[in-house]
Write a protein that holds these residues in place. Structure first.
Motif, PDB file in Angstrom:
ATOM      1  N   LYS A   8       0.847  -1.184   0.000  1.00 14.75           N
ATOM      2  CA  LYS A   8       0.000   0.000   0.000  1.00 14.75           C
ATOM      3  C   LYS A   8       0.888   1.243   0.000  1.00 14.75           C
ATOM      4  CE  LYS A   8      -4.034  -2.007   2.306  1.00 14.75           C
ATOM      5  NZ  LYS A   8      -4.931  -1.933   3.488  1.00 14.75           N
ATOM      6  N   PRO A   9       0.500   2.283  -0.718  1.00 18.01           N
ATOM      7  CA  PRO A   9       1.352   3.479  -0.802  1.00 18.01           C
ATOM      8  C   PRO A   9       1.718   4.070   0.552  1.00 18.01           C
ATOM      9  CG  PRO A   9      -0.390   3.573  -2.450  1.00 18.01           C
ATOM     10  CD  PRO A   9      -0.689   2.385  -1.585  1.00 18.01           C
ATOM     11  N   GLU A  10       0.837   3.937   1.547  1.00 18.08           N
ATOM     12  CA  GLU A  10       1.104   4.539   2.855  1.00 18.08           C
ATOM     13  C   GLU A  10       1.992   3.681   3.760  1.00 18.08           C
ATOM     14  OE1 GLU A  10      -2.949   2.408   3.222  1.00 18.08           O
ATOM     15  OE2 GLU A  10      -1.843   3.575   1.708  1.00 18.08           O
ATOM     16  N   THR A  11       2.271   2.438   3.365  1.00 18.86           N
ATOM     17  CA  THR A  11       3.091   1.551   4.201  1.00 18.86           C
ATOM     18  C   THR A  11       4.565   1.937   4.103  1.00 18.86           C
ATOM     19  OG1 THR A  11       1.546  -0.287   3.847  1.00 18.86           O
ATOM     20  CG2 THR A  11       3.754  -0.842   4.628  1.00 18.86           C
ATOM     21  N   PRO A  12       5.256   2.134   5.225  1.00 21.80           N
ATOM     22  CA  PRO A  12       6.696   2.450   5.173  1.00 21.80           C
ATOM     23  C   PRO A  12       7.469   1.333   4.475  1.00 21.80           C
ATOM     24  CG  PRO A  12       5.809   2.842   7.373  1.00 21.80           C
ATOM     25  CD  PRO A  12       4.737   2.134   6.601  1.00 21.80           C
ATOM     26  N   HIS A  13       8.487   1.700   3.718  1.00 23.42           N
ATOM     27  CA  HIS A  13       9.218   0.719   2.928  1.00 23.42           C
ATOM     28  C   HIS A  13       9.949  -0.294   3.805  1.00 23.42           C
ATOM     29  CE1 HIS A  13      10.816  -0.660  -0.915  1.00 23.42           C
ATOM     30  NE2 HIS A  13      11.953  -0.871  -0.298  1.00 23.42           N
ATOM     31  N   ASP A  14      10.495   0.158   4.942  1.00 24.15           N
ATOM     32  CA  ASP A  14      11.223  -0.779   5.792  1.00 24.15           C
ATOM     33  C   ASP A  14      10.292  -1.825   6.381  1.00 24.15           C
ATOM     34  OD1 ASP A  14       9.927   1.028   7.408  1.00 24.15           O
ATOM     35  OD2 ASP A  14      11.622   1.340   8.781  1.00 24.15           O
ATOM     36  N   ARG A  15       9.048  -1.417   6.653  1.00 22.85           N
ATOM     37  CA  ARG A  15       8.084  -2.410   7.165  1.00 22.85           C
ATOM     38  C   ARG A  15       7.734  -3.418   6.074  1.00 22.85           C
ATOM     39  NH1 ARG A  15       5.195  -3.981  11.149  1.00 22.85           N
ATOM     40  NH2 ARG A  15       3.052  -4.728  10.951  1.00 22.85           N
ATOM     41  N   TRP A  16       7.581  -2.949   4.850  1.00 24.57           N
ATOM     42  CA  TRP A  16       7.334  -3.858   3.723  1.00 24.57           C
ATOM     43  C   TRP A  16       8.463  -4.870   3.581  1.00 24.57           C
ATOM     44  CZ3 TRP A  16       4.314  -5.759  -0.095  1.00 24.57           C
ATOM     45  CH2 TRP A  16       4.922  -6.291  -1.221  1.00 24.57           C
ATOM     46  N   GLU A  17       9.693  -4.392   3.600  1.00 24.48           N
ATOM     47  CA  GLU A  17      10.851  -5.275   3.449  1.00 24.48           C
ATOM     48  C   GLU A  17      10.906  -6.308   4.564  1.00 24.48           C
ATOM     49  OE1 GLU A  17      13.121  -5.499   1.137  1.00 24.48           O
ATOM     50  OE2 GLU A  17      12.679  -3.762  -0.109  1.00 24.48           O
TER      51      GLU A  17
END
Length: 479
Positions: free
Chosen positions: A401-410
């Motif tokens: 999702k666009p609002e999700t921080p990238h580090d959390r995605w990773e």
């Protein structure tokens, strides 16, 4: 931790570069130019985490050049990564240990169209769609149809045993490979099969190499079976209220209808919205929650018409909201366009994603769809789903999702993938139906293959490639 696997490989030295230039010429060598080499550091998998820069890009134009390159690499212990068009979705052509990127782009000739034996002999760098353009005037076609046929090279299709939208009727690439010229990792050139249709002399080496993802040899010539081109076809676009209704119609068409469609493509609501917005097409129904795209073809116009009518009747019984039939080339292109643009459409939502290639038994698809919804909610991601419902091969695409921080995605993506693959395994499926394992999915292989089977396959790899120089880091999880 164990030793770094990269430590067993040698560097590409200036003397190695000089030797490579002697083999392929200055125009066939690319080194010392990071901008020009960047395109060879990745395939179509999204994310910089998967990209790795080669030390040198080498572009041979003949089998003997490939042989010389591999002999030198094996002698010097330098990793070699074969590459076609770079349109893969498993990081199979990414040079994870650097070294030599062996691009087959200059080996792009159609060598022979043999109409009497119904075969084409081609080099690995031929764009797959060009084969059909060449044989169409003879009333023939190459039926091993991947969805990216206008981009991909036939060598990559063979290396991955690529499938696609027509696999339900015509099968995947391997069905059409009759012969191969292969350069082994140690540099020897061998020929397997030929123009003959039947051959049970010894082990089936051709179909061991087909789908081996560039880990056992480099294809330099491919002999493909051709089939008569269908003379009539029709496409049906069928909206349903929800995914379960759409999926439920598929086995009815194929069993009660006794029909083998050319294609049965499925799109859920998220996928439909993304693709139709991206292409500017109008939704086929205001209440559409899922959709099937069914194609039938043949050489008997009356039989195709009967199949179309049967599909219409069965789908209406299963709750289809409407049915649109396209039987002109213009209508067919419009109906297929959103499905063919699906990957690009989902990237437009967010380029940070993981396009998956799961496959389950046909009867288990209705059980899979709710699991995707559960994972989507549990991990706060989008998981639009589309793909080849007729053979159980679905492309569940995990989208940040666009609002999700990238580090959390990773951090969370490996957890999502592991749980998704566990669900698929529990349903009797596996983690790739057509895109391959490559380096992207290698760590998850033990979820779907027994330890003994992995050991046997590692043993096969060792026989072909004792020093492990050809496409290392692919298929098998790190030891």
């Amino acid at each position: 931790m164990g030793p770094n696997p990269a430590s067993r490989y040698a560097e590409v030295t200036p003397s190695i570069l000089e030797a490579l230039e002697i083999i392929v010429g200055a125009s066939g060598l690319l080194a010392g130019d990071p901008d020009a080499m960047q395109d060879y550091a990745h395939d179509e998998v999204a994310g910089e985490r998967y990209a790795h820069m080669p030390d040198v890009v080498v572009k041979p134009d003949a089998a003997d050049q490939v042989s010389q390159i591999l002999k030198m690499a094996n002698q010097e212990r330098i990793p070699v990564t074969p590459r076609g068009a770079g349109s893969g979705l498993s990081c199979g052509a990414v040079p994870v240990y650097g070294g030599i990127l062996l691009s087959l782009e200059r080996m792009n000739r159609i060598l022979e169209i043999d109409r009497e034996n119904l075969v084409a002999v081609v080099q690995p760098g031929v764009v797959t769609n060009d084969i059909n353009d060449r044989v169409e005037p003879y009333g023939l076609f190459y039926a091993g149809y991947p969805m990216s046929l206008e981009l991909c090279f036939i060598g990559g299709n063979v290396a991955e045993n690529a499938g696609g939208g027509r696999a339900i009727k015509y099968g995947v690439t391997g069905r059409y490979v009759l012969g191969l010229e292969v350069v082994l990792p140690t540099g020897e050139i061998v020929r397997l099969g030929g123009k003959r249709v039947k051959d049970v002399t010894g082990y089936d080496m051709i179909h061991l190499l087909v789908g081996s993802e560039g880990t056992l040899g480099v294809f330099t010539e491919i002999t493909l079976r051709l089939v008569p081109r269908p003379t009539t076809r029709a496409v049906l676009l069928i909206p349903f209220e929800d995914s379960s209704s759409a999926i439920g119609a598929v086995p009815r068409v194929m069993t009660r209808g006794r029909i083998t469609p050319t294609s049965v493509e499925f799109m859920d609501q998220r996928a439909i919205q993304a693709a139709y917005e991206y292409t500017g097409e109008r939704l086929p129904h205001p209440d559409v929650g899922a959709m099937l795209l069914i194609e039938v073809d043949g050489t008997d116009e009356e039989r195709v018409e009967r199949d179309v009518n049967s599909i219409i009747e069965l789908c209406l019984q299963e709750g289809a909201l409407d049915i649109f039939v396209g039987n002109t080339p213009r209508d067919e292109r419009r109906m297929w366009r959103p499905r063919q643009a699906m990957a690009e459409a989902l990237k437009a939502i967010c380029p940070v994603q993981s396009l998956e290639d799961i496959v389950v038994p046909l009867s288990q698809i209705p059980d899979l769809i709710p699991e995707l919804d559960r994972l989507s909610d549990a991990y706060d991601v989008l998981i639009p789903c589309y793909g080849h419902a007729g053979d159980g091969n679905l492309h569940a695409t995990i989208v940040k999702k666009p609002e999700t921080p990238h580090d959390r995605w990773e951090e969370r993506l490996p957890e999502i993938l592991e749980e998704l693959y566990q669900v698929v395994a529990r349903l009797g499926g596996t983690i790739s139906g057509e895109h391959g394992i490559g380096s992207k999915r290698a760590r998850y292989l033990p979820l779907v293959l027994d330890e003994k089977l992995i050991e046997i396959q590692r043993g096969i790899k060792d026989v072909f490639d004792p020093l492990g120089i050809l496409n290392p880091g692919k298929i098998f999880p790190p030891e």
